[in-house]
Design an enzyme around this catalytic site. Structure first.
Site, PDB file in Angstrom:
ATOM      1  N   GLY A 239       6.344  -3.908   0.235  1.00 45.51           N
ATOM      2  CA  GLY A 239       5.384  -3.547  -0.794  1.00 45.51           C
ATOM      3  C   GLY A 239       6.080  -2.783  -1.915  1.00 45.51           C
ATOM      4  CB  THR A 240       8.656  -0.107  -1.815  1.00 41.15           C
ATOM      5  OG1 THR A 240       7.873   0.830  -1.083  1.00 41.15           O
ATOM      6  CG2 THR A 240       9.511   0.640  -2.812  1.00 41.15           C
TER       7      THR A 240
ATOM      8  CG  ASN B  57      -1.078   6.196   0.147  1.00 43.75           C
ATOM      9  OD1 ASN B  57      -1.485   6.261  -1.007  1.00 43.75           O
ATOM     10  ND2 ASN B  57      -0.049   6.886   0.575  1.00 43.75           N
TER      11      ASN B  57
ATOM     12  CD  GLN C  92      -2.798   2.321   2.989  1.00 48.36           C
ATOM     13  OE1 GLN C  92      -3.634   2.234   3.898  1.00 48.36           O
ATOM     14  NE2 GLN C  92      -1.566   2.723   3.209  1.00 48.36           N
TER      15      GLN C  92
ATOM     16  CB  CYS D 197       5.023  22.197   6.854  1.00 46.47           C
ATOM     17  SG  CYS D 197       5.215  23.916   6.435  1.00 46.47           S
TER      18      CYS D 197
END
Lengths: 138, 424
Positions: B101-102, B189, B217, B363
């Site tokens: 997809g990228t 997403n 998605q 985080c």
């Protein structure tokens, strides 16, 4: 030291302290006779830490804490509280010198990006000691 | 015997070690994984895997070869293209198979940008091109746009409302005479917000600018008819629809000229060189066919489960916030912030109970910054750090949800007890 567990992102010691944290403050009544308090961190970074210490004869004989943060932040506060209170309590002079690296080492290391989480613990401790000292001047 | 020469310490060590292994075995047997992270990637369906296997073992030839094994591969490639064209309601030569997809997103956006780059070099002038996107896009779009800024392109990043929807008037106003492309994702997403593509495309057509959508998605649940959607370019991939990672496609209206990113043997209409991944392509087709067939029923089933999940969390856990919209939401997406606790901690406690989820907390990210999507919909830092995404899949059941919510309740309680931001 940078360590990642096999099935876990953190070392086994971090995991143990995260899942079964030691000395965290469950009830405000438990800190009525504590004589040092420190709070550091901010929500933007996602870490806030509160620490209460009980000092007697220049030794830290008890320590309670509260932490909003990731697993490594919780585990490092928990480990710090153990280090402060084990063997009859840490001397104030030694506690002032305690570094984030010593906490990280006792945890069996943290992933590189998480090292800053342990820094917060010793900052909270120093704040608490300063608070004690300002209340007990002269 | 070896047994006799080991000293006592070693013996104890071995016994202890064996015990540990045993307990691990028992634990891992008891703990069934509940995978609520289908928004990150999905497992591969058995039927999908099965159609691909012959192309690894038997019909593995290069579709560019002239022998009969090669022709078999070529035939499979052609048929795959035909089937996808039917599903997307487009022509065969409007489908470009890529590696993800990228990659498809990069090809669509840079492919158009490089056109302008070449023209500007030919005409000996500065680059003059403008792109429009939104702040809540996937990094594949945002990082590509950021990089184009370095080349001299101008980018508008549209803000969104509290549900994650762009304002159509803002879009219309931001289109300029040098706007080359609008790129707005189909469904988000992180929070599952579905944009109104037909409305966006009407504006783009009226203003005569191209429209690309990242539909990764939405592939499993949403309408993919490019004519009805009105898109000029559309990205889909395999890893979100129960097919392989490393597979994707770009639909491109054949009247649009783009430059390739990968040069070589001229495969995929000269737009994506490299020997075609036939096994991956037939798998992608199979996955899309199954999705198409089950779309309505599965969307209904998951929407019901999703709403059950949301209601139960809101009822049983105090001080939570559902992020995103309820009306315009993917059937499988649930995203909650839990006041007073940090997402990574909650993720790891759930992980201990065998539950796999994602978080928008800093985080868990490499950048140590909170989710750009949650910040864009106006959440405070605290609530962005406190978010968890649960993304359901075709295997998800009500029983799993009940287990997850029970665990969630306990875990949230445990972490709040430790939190300085929480007062009972």
């Amino acid at each position: 030291m940078q360590v990642e567990g096999e099935n876990w992102f953190y070392s086994d010691i971090v995991k143990e302290h995260f899942l079964n944290p030691k000395n965290f403050l469950k009830d405000k009544k438990d800190i009525l006779d504590f004589n040092g308090y420190g709070k550091v961190g901010n929500v933007k970074c996602g870490d806030i830490m509160e620490m209460w210490i009980k000092i007697k004869n220049d030794k830290i004989i008890d320590c309670k804490w509260k932490t909003f943060g990731c697993a490594s932040a919780i585990a490092s506060t928990s480990m710090l509280s153990v280090m402060l209170t084990e063997n009859g309590g840490m001397k104030l002079n030694d506690a002032m010198k305690l570094s984030g690296k010593e906490i990280t080492d006792r945890l069996g290391g943290l992933p590189g990006i998480k090292i800053h989480c342990s820094v917060l613990g010793d900052e909270a401790l120093r704040e608490a000691i300063k608070d004690y000292q300002s209340k007990n001047k002269g | 015997m070896l047994k006799n020469i080991v000293n006592i310490n070693t013996k104890y060590f071995i016994v202890d070690f064996m015990k540990k292994i045993d307990s691990k075995k028992i634990n891992s047997k008891k703990l069934k994984t509940i995978y609520f992270d289908n928004g990150a990637t999905t497992p591969v369906r058995k039927e999908v895997l099965n159609v691909s296997l012959p192309f690894f073992l038997k019909d593995y030839a290069n579709p560019s070869s002239f022998h009969s094994t090669g022709l078999k591969a070529k035939k499979a490639l052609d048929e795959s293209r035909k089937k996808i064209a039917q599903i997307l309601n487009c022509e065969k030569d409007e489908i470009i198979f890529t590696g993800s997809g990228t990659e498809s997103i990069n090809l669509a956006i840079k492919g158009i940008a490089f056109n302008e780059l070449i023209n500007s070099i030919k005409d000996n002038r500065k680059i003059n091109g403008h792109f429009i996107t939104q702040k809540t896009e996937h990094d594949a779009v945002l990082a590509t746009m950021k990089w184009l800024e370095k080349l001299g392109f101008e980018i508008t990043y549209l803000g969104v409302d509290k549900y994650g929807l762009i304002n159509l008037k803002d879009l219309k106003k931001s289109i300029k005479s040098n706007t080359l492309l609008v790129s707005i994702m189909y469904a988000n997403n992180e929070i599952g917000t579905i944009q109104d593509l037909p409305a966006i495309s009407r504006i783009c057509k009226e203003k005569k600018v191209l429209f690309h959508t990242d539909a990764c998605q939405g592939g499993e649940y949403l309408l993919l008819d490019v004519k009805k959607l009105g898109v000029d370019l559309m990205t889909l991939n395999g890893s979100k629809i129960y097919s392989f990672k490393g597979t994707g496609l770009l639909y491109k209206n054949k009247n649009i000229k783009i430059e390739p990113l990968i040069h070589g043997g001229g495969q995929e209409f000269n737009l994506r060189s490299g020997t075609e991944n036939i096994a991956g392509i037939v798998a992608l087709v199979k996955a899309l066919e199954i999705a198409e067939k089950e779309k309505i029923i599965e969307s209904k089933r998951l929407t019901k489960l999703r709403n059950y999940f949301i209601k139960k969390v809101e009822k049983e856990i105090p001080k939570t916030k559902l992020n995103g919209s309820i009306e315009n939401r993917l059937p499988n997406n649930i995203n909650f912030s839990f006041y007073g606790i940090e997402g990574e901690s909650l993720l790891l406690l759930l992980n201990e109970a065998g539950i796999n989820v994602s978080t928008g907390s800093a985080c868990s990210s490499k950048s140590l910054e909170a989710s750009h999507v949650l910040m864009a919909i106006g959440l405070t830092h605290e609530l962005s750090h406190s978010s968890i995404r649960f993304s359901l899949g075709y295997k998800s059941t009500k029983k799993e949800i009940d287990y997850v919510i029970n665990t969630l309740k306990e875990s949230v309680k445990k972490l709040r007890l430790m939190s300085p931001l929480w007062e009972e």
